[in-house]
Motif scaffolding. Structure first.
Motif, PDB file in Angstrom:
ATOM      1  N   ARG A  97       0.842  -1.196   0.000  1.00  0.00           N
ATOM      2  CA  ARG A  97       0.000   0.000   0.000  1.00  0.00           C
ATOM      3  C   ARG A  97       0.879   1.248   0.000  1.00  0.00           C
ATOM      4  O   ARG A  97       1.738   1.417   0.867  1.00  0.00           O
ATOM      5  CB  ARG A  97      -0.905  -0.022   1.232  1.00  0.00           C
ATOM      6  CG  ARG A  97      -2.033   0.962   1.197  1.00  0.00           C
ATOM      7  CD  ARG A  97      -3.128   0.539   2.161  1.00  0.00           C
ATOM      8  NE  ARG A  97      -3.905  -0.579   1.623  1.00  0.00           N
ATOM      9  CZ  ARG A  97      -4.905  -1.171   2.269  1.00  0.00           C
ATOM     10  NH1 ARG A  97      -5.243  -0.759   3.478  1.00  0.00           N
ATOM     11  NH2 ARG A  97      -5.566  -2.167   1.711  1.00  0.00           N
ATOM     12  N   ASP A 120      -1.082  -1.222  -4.380  1.00  0.00           N
ATOM     13  CA  ASP A 120      -2.332  -0.603  -3.922  1.00  0.00           C
ATOM     14  C   ASP A 120      -2.001   0.870  -3.709  1.00  0.00           C
ATOM     15  O   ASP A 120      -1.548   1.262  -2.637  1.00  0.00           O
ATOM     16  CB  ASP A 120      -2.797  -1.278  -2.635  1.00  0.00           C
ATOM     17  CG  ASP A 120      -4.181  -0.815  -2.203  1.00  0.00           C
ATOM     18  OD1 ASP A 120      -4.791   0.015  -2.918  1.00  0.00           O
ATOM     19  OD2 ASP A 120      -4.655  -1.266  -1.141  1.00  0.00           O
ATOM     20  N   GLU A 155     -10.320   5.951   3.744  1.00  0.00           N
ATOM     21  CA  GLU A 155     -10.244   5.548   5.146  1.00  0.00           C
ATOM     22  C   GLU A 155      -9.525   4.212   5.309  1.00  0.00           C
ATOM     23  O   GLU A 155      -8.849   3.979   6.325  1.00  0.00           O
ATOM     24  CB  GLU A 155     -11.654   5.479   5.740  1.00  0.00           C
ATOM     25  CG  GLU A 155     -11.691   5.222   7.227  1.00  0.00           C
ATOM     26  CD  GLU A 155     -11.021   6.322   8.052  1.00  0.00           C
ATOM     27  OE1 GLU A 155     -10.504   5.991   9.148  1.00  0.00           O
ATOM     28  OE2 GLU A 155     -10.999   7.488   7.603  1.00  0.00           O
ATOM     29  N   ARG A 156      -9.637   3.334   4.313  1.00  0.00           N
ATOM     30  CA  ARG A 156      -8.996   2.026   4.432  1.00  0.00           C
ATOM     31  C   ARG A 156      -7.473   2.118   4.485  1.00  0.00           C
ATOM     32  O   ARG A 156      -6.796   1.148   4.873  1.00  0.00           O
ATOM     33  CB  ARG A 156      -9.420   1.117   3.277  1.00  0.00           C
ATOM     34  CG  ARG A 156      -8.929   1.568   1.904  1.00  0.00           C
ATOM     35  CD  ARG A 156      -9.482   0.667   0.789  1.00  0.00           C
ATOM     36  NE  ARG A 156      -9.059   1.097  -0.531  1.00  0.00           N
ATOM     37  CZ  ARG A 156      -7.911   0.740  -1.107  1.00  0.00           C
ATOM     38  NH1 ARG A 156      -7.082  -0.067  -0.457  1.00  0.00           N
ATOM     39  NH2 ARG A 156      -7.604   1.178  -2.309  1.00  0.00           N
ATOM     40  N   ARG A 158      -5.881   4.278   6.441  1.00  0.00           N
ATOM     41  CA  ARG A 158      -5.468   4.794   7.750  1.00  0.00           C
ATOM     42  C   ARG A 158      -4.787   3.685   8.577  1.00  0.00           C
ATOM     43  O   ARG A 158      -5.345   2.629   8.808  1.00  0.00           O
ATOM     44  CB  ARG A 158      -6.672   5.338   8.509  1.00  0.00           C
ATOM     45  CG  ARG A 158      -6.299   6.148   9.748  1.00  0.00           C
ATOM     46  CD  ARG A 158      -7.541   6.652  10.461  1.00  0.00           C
ATOM     47  NE  ARG A 158      -8.342   7.526   9.607  1.00  0.00           N
ATOM     48  CZ  ARG A 158      -8.143   8.845   9.476  1.00  0.00           C
ATOM     49  NH1 ARG A 158      -7.171   9.433  10.158  1.00  0.00           N
ATOM     50  NH2 ARG A 158      -8.936   9.559   8.702  1.00  0.00           N
ATOM     51  N   TRP A 212      -1.283   7.417   9.294  1.00  0.00           N
ATOM     52  CA  TRP A 212      -1.589   6.675   8.075  1.00  0.00           C
ATOM     53  C   TRP A 212      -0.657   5.500   7.834  1.00  0.00           C
ATOM     54  O   TRP A 212      -1.020   4.540   7.151  1.00  0.00           O
ATOM     55  CB  TRP A 212      -1.557   7.629   6.872  1.00  0.00           C
ATOM     56  CG  TRP A 212      -2.648   8.639   6.965  1.00  0.00           C
ATOM     57  CD1 TRP A 212      -2.589   9.877   7.544  1.00  0.00           C
ATOM     58  CD2 TRP A 212      -3.994   8.476   6.523  1.00  0.00           C
ATOM     59  NE1 TRP A 212      -3.804  10.510   7.489  1.00  0.00           N
ATOM     60  CE2 TRP A 212      -4.695   9.666   6.852  1.00  0.00           C
ATOM     61  CE3 TRP A 212      -4.676   7.459   5.869  1.00  0.00           C
ATOM     62  CZ2 TRP A 212      -6.038   9.845   6.551  1.00  0.00           C
ATOM     63  CZ3 TRP A 212      -6.016   7.637   5.559  1.00  0.00           C
ATOM     64  CH2 TRP A 212      -6.684   8.819   5.904  1.00  0.00           C
TER      65      TRP A 212
END
Length: 261
Positions: A97, A120, A155-156, A158, A212
């Motif tokens: 991510r 991602d 939000e995913r 965070r 984050w």
């Protein structure tokens, strides 16, 4: 050695007289962009001689082996920013991510996707024109969002980001007048002005990144070599473990700030 084409030689001479250091290379690129159309070529040459950045005239910039689209007014990626790509890529695996913060035209995203593979990835910028260009460059390989720093992130993300790669503005406000005209007159202030000491955005990134990143995740953020110790101290003050990394070949420097695991 084959003879130099007369059109190339004449064009290079015009560019050289206008102050181009790489006149022959520029001539080749403009001739390629002209695509055999003398009217189109004349227009491109006139724009370049009038002072527009070569990348904007061509519509693309070379970055880490890729051609990324650029547009008038947006920040043109610099080769020195590959130091951020190098340090970020070392800390990534496929499907990790990633956030490309202050993404501009998405050059860091494109380079990381090229080096690491599928990610991602979310790229974010406050300039809507830059976001539009970044979306074209990144395509369906990531998400591009408009907003101020972390505000538009999903939000995913965070507490789950592996690497935040950043090329935030870091030119001190008083130094803007000394920048090359190509940057000063053709790129928006928001992409250049870093505040009184150039590190206003660095402070905001340091203050917000911990929320984050996953434990052990890292911020990789470009900075000048002279500002690096101050930026490092800013991130250390926010609880990060910090190293300063440089690449002499591209004259690039970045801070790598890791969140404790």
């Amino acid at each position: 050695m084959p003879p130099v084409h007369p059109a190339r030689a004449a064009l290079a001479a015009r560019l050289r007289s206008a102050g181009s250091v790489f006149a022959e290379d520029e001539a080749d690129l403009l001739l390629e962009a002209g695509d055999g159309d003398p009217v189109k070529l004349r227009g491109l040459v006139q724009r370049r001689l009038a002072g527009e950045p070569l990348e904007v005239v061509l519509g693309w910039a070379a970055f880490d082996g890729h051609r990324v689209r650029v547009a008038p007014g947006v920040f043109v990626p610099r080769t020195r920013t590959t130091v951020v790509v190098e340090q970020a890529a070392r800390r990534l695996q496929r499907y990790d991510r990633v956030v490309d913060l202050c993404c501009g035209v998405g050059a860091i995203s494109v380079a990381l996707l090229g080096r690491v593979g599928a990610l991602d990835l979310v790229a974010a910028d406050i300039d809507p024109d830059a976001v539009d260009v970044a979306a074209e460059n990144i395509g369906d390989r990531g998400i591009v969002v408009l907003g101020d720093l972390f505000a538009p992130l999903p939000e995913r993300f965070r507490g789950a980001v592996d690497v935040i790669a950043v090329n935030a503005p870091y030119v001190p406000s008083e130094a803007l007048a000394t920048m090359p005209a190509e940057a000063r007159e053709h790129e928006r202030l928001v992409a250049l002005d870093g505040g009184p000491d150039g590190l206003d955005v660095h402070r905001r990134v340091a203050a917000g990144a911990g929320e984050w990143l996953r434990p052990g995740g890292a911020v990789v953020i470009e900075v000048s070599s002279t500002q690096a110790p101050v930026s490092a101290a800013v991130f250390e003050g926010s609880g990060f473990s910090v190293t300063i990394e440089s690449d002499d070949e591209v004259e690039g420097t970045c801070i790598v700030a890791e969140l404790p695991a």
